[in-house]
Design an enzyme around this catalytic site. Structure first.
Site, PDB file in Angstrom:
ATOM      1  N   LYS A 166      -2.592  44.593 -78.374  1.00 51.86           N
ATOM      2  CA  LYS A 166      -3.895  43.958 -78.567  1.00 51.86           C
ATOM      3  C   LYS A 166      -4.277  43.966 -80.046  1.00 51.86           C
ATOM      4  O   LYS A 166      -4.674  42.936 -80.600  1.00 51.86           O
ATOM      5  CB  LYS A 166      -4.940  44.708 -77.738  1.00 51.86           C
ATOM      6  CG  LYS A 166      -6.217  43.950 -77.511  1.00 51.86           C
ATOM      7  CD  LYS A 166      -7.177  44.765 -76.633  1.00 51.86           C
ATOM      8  CE  LYS A 166      -6.756  44.760 -75.176  1.00 51.86           C
ATOM      9  NZ  LYS A 166      -7.475  45.769 -74.377  1.00 51.86           N
TER      10      LYS A 166
ATOM     11  N   ARG B 162     -11.800  49.398 -77.330  1.00 52.71           N
ATOM     12  CA  ARG B 162     -10.798  48.881 -76.402  1.00 52.71           C
ATOM     13  C   ARG B 162      -9.470  49.592 -76.610  1.00 52.71           C
ATOM     14  O   ARG B 162      -9.074  49.864 -77.732  1.00 52.71           O
ATOM     15  CB  ARG B 162     -10.571  47.380 -76.632  1.00 52.71           C
ATOM     16  CG  ARG B 162     -11.830  46.614 -76.942  1.00 52.71           C
ATOM     17  CD  ARG B 162     -11.558  45.191 -77.404  1.00 52.71           C
ATOM     18  NE  ARG B 162     -10.958  44.359 -76.384  1.00 52.71           N
ATOM     19  CZ  ARG B 162     -10.522  43.127 -76.605  1.00 52.71           C
ATOM     20  NH1 ARG B 162     -10.585  42.597 -77.829  1.00 52.71           N
ATOM     21  NH2 ARG B 162      -9.985  42.422 -75.628  1.00 52.71           N
TER      22      ARG B 162
ATOM     23  N   GLY C 220      -5.671  46.286 -67.408  1.00 54.55           N
ATOM     24  CA  GLY C 220      -6.622  47.085 -66.648  1.00 54.55           C
ATOM     25  C   GLY C 220      -6.222  48.543 -66.483  1.00 54.55           C
ATOM     26  O   GLY C 220      -6.877  49.292 -65.776  1.00 54.55           O
TER      27      GLY C 220
ATOM     28  N   MET D 298      -6.081  50.889 -68.789  1.00 54.73           N
ATOM     29  CA  MET D 298      -6.873  51.836 -69.543  1.00 54.73           C
ATOM     30  C   MET D 298      -8.277  51.273 -69.716  1.00 54.73           C
ATOM     31  O   MET D 298      -8.570  50.187 -69.288  1.00 54.73           O
ATOM     32  CB  MET D 298      -6.172  52.144 -70.846  1.00 54.73           C
ATOM     33  CG  MET D 298      -4.931  52.985 -70.556  1.00 54.73           C
ATOM     34  SD  MET D 298      -4.045  53.451 -71.995  1.00 54.73           S
ATOM     35  CE  MET D 298      -3.508  51.894 -72.562  1.00 54.73           C
TER      36      MET D 298
ATOM     37  N   ARG E  38      -2.090  37.291 -75.652  1.00 53.95           N
ATOM     38  CA  ARG E  38      -0.842  38.026 -75.425  1.00 53.95           C
ATOM     39  C   ARG E  38       0.106  37.102 -74.667  1.00 53.95           C
ATOM     40  O   ARG E  38      -0.337  36.114 -74.067  1.00 53.95           O
ATOM     41  CB  ARG E  38      -1.096  39.292 -74.611  1.00 53.95           C
ATOM     42  CG  ARG E  38      -1.673  38.998 -73.244  1.00 53.95           C
ATOM     43  CD  ARG E  38      -1.994  40.262 -72.489  1.00 53.95           C
ATOM     44  NE  ARG E  38      -2.759  39.944 -71.301  1.00 53.95           N
ATOM     45  CZ  ARG E  38      -3.545  40.782 -70.650  1.00 53.95           C
ATOM     46  NH1 ARG E  38      -3.685  42.005 -71.079  1.00 53.95           N
ATOM     47  NH2 ARG E  38      -4.191  40.416 -69.572  1.00 53.95           N
TER      48      ARG E  38
ATOM     49  N   HIS F  11      -8.225  41.184 -60.992  1.00 58.54           N
ATOM     50  CA  HIS F  11      -7.255  42.276 -61.125  1.00 58.54           C
ATOM     51  C   HIS F  11      -6.092  42.098 -60.146  1.00 58.54           C
ATOM     52  O   HIS F  11      -4.929  42.164 -60.519  1.00 58.54           O
ATOM     53  CB  HIS F  11      -7.966  43.614 -60.867  1.00 58.54           C
ATOM     54  CG  HIS F  11      -7.040  44.786 -60.922  1.00 58.54           C
ATOM     55  ND1 HIS F  11      -6.463  45.323 -59.795  1.00 58.54           N
ATOM     56  CD2 HIS F  11      -6.561  45.481 -61.969  1.00 58.54           C
ATOM     57  CE1 HIS F  11      -5.691  46.326 -60.145  1.00 58.54           C
ATOM     58  NE2 HIS F  11      -5.732  46.450 -61.472  1.00 58.54           N
TER      59      HIS F  11
ATOM     60  N   SER G 243      39.165  49.744 -62.282  1.00 61.67           N
ATOM     61  CA  SER G 243      37.797  49.402 -61.928  1.00 61.67           C
ATOM     62  C   SER G 243      37.013  50.713 -61.849  1.00 61.67           C
ATOM     63  O   SER G 243      37.367  51.602 -61.080  1.00 61.67           O
ATOM     64  CB  SER G 243      37.761  48.679 -60.592  1.00 61.67           C
ATOM     65  OG  SER G 243      36.420  48.449 -60.220  1.00 61.67           O
TER      66      SER G 243
ATOM     67  N   CYS H 163      32.601  48.560 -60.491  1.00 66.60           N
ATOM     68  CA  CYS H 163      32.213  48.112 -59.161  1.00 66.60           C
ATOM     69  C   CYS H 163      31.169  49.000 -58.523  1.00 66.60           C
ATOM     70  O   CYS H 163      30.874  48.883 -57.354  1.00 66.60           O
ATOM     71  CB  CYS H 163      33.427  47.957 -58.252  1.00 66.60           C
ATOM     72  SG  CYS H 163      34.259  49.515 -57.947  1.00 66.60           S
TER      73      CYS H 163
ATOM     74  N   TYR I 215      34.805  42.397 -66.675  1.00 68.34           N
ATOM     75  CA  TYR I 215      33.843  41.922 -65.686  1.00 68.34           C
ATOM     76  C   TYR I 215      33.003  43.070 -65.151  1.00 68.34           C
ATOM     77  O   TYR I 215      33.383  44.235 -65.253  1.00 68.34           O
ATOM     78  CB  TYR I 215      34.550  41.207 -64.526  1.00 68.34           C
ATOM     79  CG  TYR I 215      35.367  42.123 -63.646  1.00 68.34           C
ATOM     80  CD1 TYR I 215      34.774  42.791 -62.582  1.00 68.34           C
ATOM     81  CD2 TYR I 215      36.723  42.337 -63.887  1.00 68.34           C
ATOM     82  CE1 TYR I 215      35.510  43.647 -61.790  1.00 68.34           C
ATOM     83  CE2 TYR I 215      37.455  43.197 -63.096  1.00 68.34           C
ATOM     84  CZ  TYR I 215      36.845  43.856 -62.050  1.00 68.34           C
ATOM     85  OH  TYR I 215      37.569  44.710 -61.261  1.00 68.34           O
TER      86      TYR I 215
HETATM   87  P1  ADP Z   1      -8.366  44.902 -70.786  1.00 63.96           P
HETATM   88  O1  ADP Z   1      -7.167  45.348 -71.543  1.00 63.96           O
HETATM   89  O2  ADP Z   1      -8.605  45.671 -69.555  1.00 63.96           O
HETATM   90  O3  ADP Z   1      -8.425  43.412 -70.646  1.00 63.96           O
HETATM   91  P2  ADP Z   1     -10.227  44.600 -72.946  1.00 63.96           P
HETATM   92  O4  ADP Z   1     -10.241  45.591 -74.051  1.00 63.96           O
HETATM   93  O5  ADP Z   1      -9.520  43.349 -73.243  1.00 63.96           O
HETATM   94  O6  ADP Z   1      -9.619  45.330 -71.687  1.00 63.96           O
HETATM   95  O7  ADP Z   1     -11.733  44.344 -72.567  1.00 63.96           O
HETATM   96  C1  ADP Z   1     -12.309  44.142 -71.301  1.00 63.96           C
HETATM   97  C2  ADP Z   1     -13.196  42.920 -71.332  1.00 63.96           C
HETATM   98  O8  ADP Z   1     -14.227  43.050 -72.327  1.00 63.96           O
HETATM   99  C3  ADP Z   1     -12.447  41.661 -71.690  1.00 63.96           C
HETATM  100  O9  ADP Z   1     -12.890  40.616 -70.887  1.00 63.96           O
HETATM  101  C4  ADP Z   1     -12.794  41.418 -73.128  1.00 63.96           C
HETATM  102  O10 ADP Z   1     -12.745  40.068 -73.461  1.00 63.96           O
HETATM  103  C5  ADP Z   1     -14.209  41.956 -73.215  1.00 63.96           C
HETATM  104  N1  ADP Z   1     -14.499  42.410 -74.581  1.00 63.96           N
HETATM  105  C6  ADP Z   1     -13.823  43.330 -75.278  1.00 63.96           C
HETATM  106  N2  ADP Z   1     -14.305  43.459 -76.526  1.00 63.96           N
HETATM  107  C7  ADP Z   1     -15.336  42.598 -76.632  1.00 63.96           C
HETATM  108  C8  ADP Z   1     -16.231  42.256 -77.709  1.00 63.96           C
HETATM  109  N3  ADP Z   1     -16.146  42.821 -78.897  1.00 63.96           N
HETATM  110  N4  ADP Z   1     -17.155  41.320 -77.457  1.00 63.96           N
HETATM  111  C9  ADP Z   1     -17.238  40.739 -76.244  1.00 63.96           C
HETATM  112  N5  ADP Z   1     -16.433  41.006 -75.204  1.00 63.96           N
HETATM  113  C10 ADP Z   1     -15.473  41.932 -75.389  1.00 63.96           C
HETATM  114 MG    MG Z   2      -8.113  42.232 -72.097  1.00 66.94          MG
END
Ligand code: ADP
Ligand code: MG
Ligand code: MG
Length: 909
Positions: A32, A103, A112, A114, A376, A490, A798, A865, A885
């Site tokens: 990220k 984040r 999701g 963490m 990503r 999710h 083999s 094998c 192989y």
């Molecule tokens: P995950 O890895 O679980 O997607 P994120 O860190 O991406 O967690 O964040 C969870 C949600 O919060 C996402 O929808 C993200 O876009 C939103 N979010 C994170 N940071 C900000 C920010 N600075 N402003 C607005 N929304 C945010």
């Molecule tokens: Mg995210």
């Protein structure tokens, strides 16, 4: 932005079209963080922020909180100042406050897995300032309410106390909604929100014994440490183990200026994909919610709307919503905010071209301004993965090698798995319709709780919505069905990543966890009832529906062709029957690397002759019984040779200990005694005689053929005669006769002599001949060490890595189940060595065996094998070792073909 030297080490900043880091640094900044930096640098509007590196997470695990705060305090303060100056606001200020999100982000994406905290930096005073600054009191209190809820859950442990308990904050909100007679969070008044804030804080105090922290800096450090802690949380640990990611990778922490999607109807938030993650179709798509923050989309609490017009129309058709209602209540972003849509559409193209892969993006619209919050490489189904790679290749975005390397070998597995049998489907009763969240077919018994998914052999996990806690159960279940949530909920995202069938957002379902019932209309289904899901159409079907083999797409064929163009090492299959051989041939197997002859003896009509052979007291009797077996074996081999259309076929002589074939139950012993006209006692005696303390190390393999040469003679005859018979019909095949379990040179030489003598006799009898090879398995460590001597006579080797692993580790394959899981849990072993070849240890013997064998016979044909022949990392090892192989089960053949190509490409880079 000017780069300050002293903030470069542990803290990397981004924002305003500049960044300290880049996408190359994902190990340090996490996926990220690296992509936020990269996006910022290429001019995408990203809220400014900074990333604390994954190395700091490792330092935190070693040194603890205080030492780590000491290490990064100054850098973090400077980086916050940087955000403040870019945003023109001040962290903790009561007039002009800056709020941030905290984040997590590991080097690989763990959706999701963490925790994230939004709106951090708010308190009783700041909320007033925020309201004044934005002239939006509703929004300010909503943000405060959300912050306490998230911070409380993530940092202060305010979670449900048991699985059927509801979230403590949700409970308070539900209570208030009931009191006020409203349905949605968006219907709360300012006073409601103020009450919620008060009640939330009260609940925190009651449960934790501490006041909710009001100091923004205390909040910030608390959240940073919580992200570090989440790396060792149950969910993350399970996900890591499932994928084999090491614990010392750590997670980065991203702190970023908040942008607000919940400022009113000119704001919103969403998730989008540059291509269809389910089918791979090159269509921009996604979902959004007006007046919401990011977590609302992921949590699946409100049903989101489609981003594109065409997506919206398709969605409405499935949901049976007419055009008038669609435009009034569920318009697409394209229709509702055309300018924002155009801008977003532009960024998605830039990002896909930049990363040369399908992107999964998060965005937020704050009062008419678009911000991108994440990008990503998108998770996708196996089918989408193949289509996208082949399309990107055709579009010229990537070359052939890159296309091959983009394919995740194990994910091909999904494509080779069953779909519903269309005939069975004709009778199917569709009870409801959901969203086609992750394709495939699944049939199983209903369970309502993730930790009960293993209750039945095939289960379908039925939930109102899923959460990251459910991951393990989702993995076990055959399919996942949720009543709420969209295509980016999710459940949908995780299921696609797992290649698991999922239907989401089936609004017609009423799920009651307490009574464990699922109600559709006036019909009630209970736990344990059969249900079937079609993840490609969203159909939910009553009862059990038969499944069948899938049809392979054109793109799949292209991929396989491309694999063979680059693959140097060949791929064969392990097949014991003409049927398996045919399947493998269709999957492109280049011959058979292992035919186990013993399986042929277990069929009803044969086991009798086999037992007579084993129970025979004299050579004459034994030969008589073998004569009965001969035509059956010959027929089997003819079928297999024919199915393989002249490709090489390796046949292994009888391998298992004989006691596996004799009856152990009284009734069958009696039967056999009658058949053979001998006494029951005689049968019992023979069975007792064959009993061994350690059969795996006992009278088996070539030890059988060397003590009963007539068995080897019969099998050789069956093989050679089958080849001659086919030759008469114009099919040339070249059998490779393989002697199992040799440890000494002499053991091989004696078998080889029997085989060659027998062949010569037959050639004379028939006045005709065929080419054949005589080789051996290398599966006893001593054989690997003696390989130079063995190769003097053997035509091929083999590696039987199942036995070789067993004997090198000294782990009994049949008993290892008792301790291997504990060993893996305790970190004594990283993985099960019977699944993934132990390159370090057992691999040495494979290398030594190959090198020594080829020192005698440079052209010696070498293959593998064992089960490992279809496991990607092991296949790569085989290529590096110089094998000709690998041989694997029919369904793994395409995977091995791909890996063979990938290995060759990687070696040439
Ligand atoms: P995950 O890895 O679980 O997607 P994120 O860190 O991406 O967690 O964040 C969870 C949600 O919060 C996402 O929808 C993200 O876009 C939103 N979010 C994170 N940071 C900000 C920010 N600075 N402003 C607005 N929304 C945010
Ligand atoms: Mg995210
Ligand atoms: Mg073996």
């Amino acid at each position: 932005m000017e780069i300050l030297d002293n903030v470069k080490n542990r803290v990397y900043r981004f924002g305003n079209k500049a960044a300290d880091g880049s996408s190359e640094m994902r190990n340090l900044l996490g996926g990220k963080g690296a992509n936020l930096a990269e996006m910022s640098a290429i001019g995408i509007p990203v809220p400014p922020g900074f990333t604390i590196t994954t190395e700091v997470c490792t330092e935190y695990n070693l040194l603890g909180k205080d030492a780590v705060v000491e290490l990064i305090k100054e850098d973090v303060e400077k980086a916050i100042e940087n955000i403040e100056s870019l945003m023109g606001a001040k962290f903790g200020d009561q007039e002009n406050p800056l709020l941030v999100s905290v984040r997590s982000g590991a080097r690989v994406s763990m959706p999701g897995m963490m925790d994230t905290v939004l709106n951090l930096g708010i308190n009783d005073e700041v909320v007033l300032g925020l309201a004044k600054k934005t002239n939006n009191e509703q929004f300010a209190w909503d943000s405060y309410r959300r912050f306490i809820q998230m911070y409380g859950g993530v940092v202060l442990g305010m979670k449900p106390e048991s699985k059927d308990d509801i979230d403590p904050f949700e409970e308070i909100m539900e209570h208030l909604k009931e009191k006020r007679g409203i349905q949605l969070d968006t219907e709360f008044t300012i006073q409601d929100l103020k009450d919620l804030v008060y009640d939330f804080k009260d609940a925190v105090k009651k449960r934790t014994g501490h006041d909710f922290p009001t100091n923004p800096w205390e909040q910030l450090w608390g959240a940073i440490m919580a992200v570090f802690n989440s790396w060792n949380g149950d969910r993350a640990v399970y996900y890591r183990n499932m994928h084999g990611y090491p614990a010392d990778w750590g997670t980065a922490v991203n702190v970023q200026a908040m942008v607000y999607g919940n400022m009113g109807n000119n704001s919103g938030t969403g998730v989008c994909f540059t291509r269809d993650a389910g089918t791979g179709e090159n269509k921009f798509n996604g979902e959004y919610l007006i007046n919401a923050q990011g977590e609302d989309v992921v949590a699946g609490v409100r049903t989101p709307q489609q981003i594109t017009k065409i997506g919206s129309e398709r969605w409405a058709e499935l949901a049976k919503i007419d055009e008038v209602e669609r435009i009034a209540n569920y318009p697409s972003l394209e229709e509702l905010m055309p300018d924002i849509f155009d801008e977003l559409n532009g960024y998605q193209q830039i990002l896909e071209n930049h990363y040369c892969d399908m992107q999964d993006m998060e965005f937020t619209i704050q009062d008419g301004k678009l911000w991108i919050l994440q990008t990503r490489n998108g998770k996708r189904t196996g089918a989408a993965m193949v289509k996208i790679a082949m399309d990107l290749l055709k579009e010229g975005l990537i070359n052939e090698q890159e296309a091959l390397l983009q394919i995740e070998p194990n994910k091909l597995d999904e494509l080779l798995h069953p779909v519903f049998d269309p005939n069975a489907l004709k009778r199917a009763h569709i009870i409801a319709q959901g969203l086609p969240a992750s394709p495939g077919a699944a049939t199983g018994k209903i369970v309502f709780f993730a930790d009960e998914a293993s209750k039945y052999k095939s289960s379908i996990l039925v939930r109102i919505e899923t959460s990251p806690e459910d991951l393990e159960g989702m993995n076990i279940a055959k399919g996942i069905l949720t009543a709420r949530g969209g295509m980016t909920s999710h459940a949908a995202v995780v299921a696609r990543g797992m290649g698991k069938c999922c239907v989401s957002g089936a609004g017609a379902l009423k799920i009651n966890y307490k009574t464990r019932t699922l109600t559709v209309g006036d019909h009630e289904y209970h736990e344990g009832d059969w249900i079937s899901l079609n993840g490609s159409t969203g159909n939910i079907i009553e009862g059990k529906v038969a499944t069948m083999e899938p049809e392979l797409s054109g793109e799949f064929g292209e991929l396989m062709k491309l694999s063979d163009k680059y693959g140097i090492m060949k791929v064969r299959t392990n097949a014991d029957t003409p049927k398996d051989a045919k399947i493998a041939r269709n999957f492109g197997a280049d011959g058979i690397g292992l035919t186990r002859t013993e399986h042929m003896f277990f069929e009803v009509d044969r086991i009798k002759a086999m037992r007579e052979m084993i129970l025979a007291d004299t050579l004459k009797e034994r030969k008589q019984a073998l004569d009965e077996l001969l035509p059956m074996q010959r027929e089997d081999f003819e079928g297999i040779f024919e199915a393989m259309e002249g490709k090489s076929v390796t046949i292994r002589l009888l391998d298992p200990p004989l006691h596996e074939f004799v009856p152990h139950q009284l009734a069958t012993q009696k039967e056999l005694a009658e058949q053979m006209h001998i006494s029951l006692q005689a049968v019992k005696n023979k069975v007792a005689e064959l009993e061994e303390f350690n059969p795996m190390l006992g009278h088996r393999g070539c030890r059988l053929g060397n003590t009963y040469p007539e068995i080897t003679e019969m099998q050789t005859r069956a093989i050679i005669e089958a080849a001659l018979n086919l030759k008469e019909r114009g099919i040339i095949c070249k059998p490779e006769i393989m002697v199992p379990l040799i440890g000494t040179v002499k053991e091989f030489e004696m078998q080889e002599q029997i085989i060659r003598n027998t062949a010569n006799i037959i050639f004379k009898e028939r006045n005709d001949s065929v080419e054949y090879l005589v080789g051996t398995m290398i599966e006893i460590p001593r054989a690997a060490l003696m390989a130079d001597r063995i190769a003097e006579r053997a035509d091929f080797f083999s590696f039987g890595t199942n036995d070789l692993t067993q004997m090198t580790f000294g782990y009994s394959r049949d008993d290892a189940g008792k301790f291997l899981p504990i060993y893996i849990d305790k970190g004594i072993l990283q993985v099960d060595p019977f699944e993934v070849l132990d390159q370090e240890g057992v691999g040495q013997l494979v290398k030594i065996g190959t090198e020594r064998g080829r020192s005698t016979k440079p052209q010696l044909k070498v293959g593998i094998c064992g089960e490992h022949g279809g496991e990607p990392s092991s296949v790569e090892f085989c290529y590096r070792t110089g094998m000709n192989y690998v041989s694997c089960s029919p369904y793994r053949v395409p995977i091995a073909r791909l890996v063979s190509a990938q290995a060759a490409i990687k070696a040439s880079l």
